[in-house]
Design a protein around this motif. Structure first.
Motif, mmCIF file in Angstrom:
data_model
loop_
_atom_site.group_PDB
_atom_site.id
_atom_site.type_symbol
_atom_site.label_atom_id
_atom_site.label_comp_id
_atom_site.label_asym_id
_atom_site.label_seq_id
_atom_site.Cartn_x
_atom_site.Cartn_y
_atom_site.Cartn_z
ATOM 1 N N MET A 5 12.929 -1.428 8.688
ATOM 2 C CA MET A 5 13.437 -1.171 7.336
ATOM 3 C C MET A 5 14.849 -1.740 7.175
ATOM 4 O O MET A 5 15.153 -2.386 6.168
ATOM 5 N N SER A 31 6.813 -3.165 8.012
ATOM 6 C CA SER A 31 7.573 -1.934 7.782
ATOM 7 C C SER A 31 7.003 -0.793 8.625
ATOM 8 O O SER A 31 6.480 0.186 8.116
ATOM 9 N N ASN A 32 7.125 -0.967 9.952
ATOM 10 C CA ASN A 32 6.598 0.053 10.871
ATOM 11 C C ASN A 32 7.657 1.035 11.347
ATOM 12 O O ASN A 32 7.347 2.185 11.623
ATOM 13 N N SER A 33 8.876 0.562 11.452
ATOM 14 C CA SER A 33 9.924 1.391 12.057
ATOM 15 C C SER A 33 11.172 1.378 11.178
ATOM 16 O O SER A 33 11.297 0.567 10.253
ATOM 17 N N LEU A 34 12.099 2.269 11.516
ATOM 18 C CA LEU A 34 13.367 2.300 10.786
ATOM 19 C C LEU A 34 14.147 1.018 11.036
ATOM 20 O O LEU A 34 14.866 0.538 10.161
ATOM 21 N N GLY A 39 6.513 2.134 2.533
ATOM 22 C CA GLY A 39 7.980 2.250 2.497
ATOM 23 C C GLY A 39 8.645 1.619 1.286
ATOM 24 O O GLY A 39 9.847 1.374 1.306
ATOM 25 N N ARG A 56 2.092 13.386 3.879
ATOM 26 C CA ARG A 56 2.266 13.562 2.436
ATOM 27 C C ARG A 56 1.267 14.528 1.832
ATOM 28 O O ARG A 56 1.241 14.710 0.619
ATOM 29 N N THR A 91 11.580 3.996 -0.330
ATOM 30 C CA THR A 91 12.729 4.142 0.572
ATOM 31 C C THR A 91 13.474 2.820 0.697
ATOM 32 O O THR A 91 14.700 2.765 0.577
ATOM 33 N N ARG A 103 1.733 8.795 8.271
ATOM 34 C CA ARG A 103 2.640 8.874 7.106
ATOM 35 C C ARG A 103 1.918 9.467 5.905
ATOM 36 O O ARG A 103 2.458 10.293 5.174
ATOM 37 N N THR A 128 0.845 -1.192 0.000
ATOM 38 C CA THR A 128 0.000 0.000 0.000
ATOM 39 C C THR A 128 0.889 1.254 0.000
ATOM 40 O O THR A 128 1.960 1.229 0.607
ATOM 41 N N PRO A 129 0.460 2.337 -0.687
ATOM 42 C CA PRO A 129 1.234 3.578 -0.622
ATOM 43 C C PRO A 129 1.536 3.978 0.836
ATOM 44 O O PRO A 129 0.667 3.894 1.690
ATOM 45 N N GLY A 130 2.770 4.354 1.090
ATOM 46 C CA GLY A 130 3.177 4.771 2.424
ATOM 47 C C GLY A 130 3.831 3.672 3.245
ATOM 48 O O GLY A 130 4.351 3.930 4.332
HETATM 49 P P1 ADP Z 1 5.895 4.147 -0.565
HETATM 50 O O1 ADP Z 1 6.920 4.213 -1.645
HETATM 51 O O2 ADP Z 1 5.493 2.758 -0.220
HETATM 52 O O3 ADP Z 1 4.710 5.005 -0.802
HETATM 53 P P2 ADP Z 1 7.869 5.640 0.963
HETATM 54 O O4 ADP Z 1 9.116 4.849 0.857
HETATM 55 O O5 ADP Z 1 7.760 6.841 0.090
HETATM 56 O O6 ADP Z 1 6.586 4.708 0.777
HETATM 57 O O7 ADP Z 1 7.709 6.042 2.488
HETATM 58 C C1 ADP Z 1 6.705 6.969 2.920
HETATM 59 C C2 ADP Z 1 7.236 7.751 4.124
HETATM 60 O O8 ADP Z 1 7.312 6.891 5.247
HETATM 61 C C3 ADP Z 1 8.639 8.297 3.924
HETATM 62 O O9 ADP Z 1 8.713 9.543 4.587
HETATM 63 C C4 ADP Z 1 9.513 7.277 4.585
HETATM 64 O O10 ADP Z 1 10.706 7.833 5.069
HETATM 65 C C5 ADP Z 1 8.640 6.773 5.721
HETATM 66 N N1 ADP Z 1 8.856 5.347 5.999
HETATM 67 C C6 ADP Z 1 8.687 4.333 5.127
HETATM 68 N N2 ADP Z 1 8.938 3.156 5.695
HETATM 69 C C7 ADP Z 1 9.280 3.429 6.971
HETATM 70 C C8 ADP Z 1 9.660 2.614 8.089
HETATM 71 N N3 ADP Z 1 9.741 1.266 7.997
HETATM 72 N N4 ADP Z 1 9.939 3.224 9.258
HETATM 73 C C9 ADP Z 1 9.870 4.566 9.353
HETATM 74 N N5 ADP Z 1 9.522 5.400 8.351
HETATM 75 C C10 ADP Z 1 9.232 4.837 7.170
#
Ligand code: ADP
Ligand code: MN
Ligand code: MN
Length: 176
Positions: free
Chosen positions: A156, A150-153, A19, A113, A22, A109, A15-17
């Motif tokens: 990731m 994919s909840n936290s850094l 991660g 956006r 990134t 998140r 789903t969008p958001g």
């Molecule tokens: P997507 O491409 O799936 O839409 P993004 O990679 O653009 O998602 O991430 C959306 C936002 O959430 C960004 O600001 C990113 O830094 C943050 N984010 C994504 N995954 C994580 C994660 N696992 N933990 C913390 N922040 C995250």
């Protein structure tokens, strides 16, 4: 003579958001793969049929996207990043990663956006209903679909490490 190593192609969906972009970027940097964000490609190469005002997104032309990517996928070593996956040829991917995020984390998140209410609601529902996971399981062999939180850094980092190990094993096994 040995043939050059076949580098696998990986789909990162969710789903969008959740991660995708990134995480894909970090994987690509770690292993020297090419990251292709389908949404960006669609805009750059105009692989769409106009703009949807209600959902503020381009109406992707699936045939055009597949034609554009086909020769690129043949090269191997690609990470494709997209929120849908049912229209890609099954044979393209050796691994399909589905990123998952809890709603309490996903909502802020998406809010950050500046997505409009329609788009936030659509995406939160998409995650609750497990739309992308089901689409992935319906479109690819079960053994190549991997769900990752994919909840936290920290998640990731773990996810990047997991995919990197998967690639190393895949390449060491000499699979074609
Ligand atoms: P997507 O491409 O799936 O839409 P993004 O990679 O653009 O998602 O991430 C959306 C936002 O959430 C960004 O600001 C990113 O830094 C943050 N984010 C994504 N995954 C994580 C994660 N696992 N933990 C913390 N922040 C995250
Ligand atoms: Mn993205
Ligand atoms: Mn879509």
């Amino acid at each position: 003579m040995t043939s050059p190593t076949y580098r696998p192609n990986i789909l990162v969906t969710g789903t969008p958001g959740t991660g995708k972009t990134t995480t894909s970027e970090l994987i690509a940097l770690a292993v020297g793969f090419q990251h292709i964000e389908v949404g960006k490609l669609v805009k750059e190469k105009q692989l769409h049929n106009g703009f949807d005002e209600e959902f503020q997104s381009w109406l992707l032309d699936e045939d055009k996207v597949v034609d554009e990517l086909e020769p690129i996928m043949q090269e191997g070593g690609k990470i494709i990043d997209h929120h849908g996956c049912d229209f890609f040829p099954e044979r393209w991917f050796d691994l399909v990663v589905v990123l998952r995020t809890d709603n309490s984390v996903l909502y802020p998140r998406l809010k950050k956006r500046n997505y409009n209410t329609n788009k936030i609601t659509e995406n939160i529902e998409c995650e609750i209903m497990e739309v992308v996971v089901e689409e992935a399981r319906a479109s690819y062999k079960e053994e190549i679909v991997k769900e990752l939180q994919s909840n936290s850094l920290n998640d990731m980092e773990d996810n990047v490490d997991w995919v990197e190990s998967w690639i190393n094993e895949f390449e060491a096994s000499g699979r074609q």
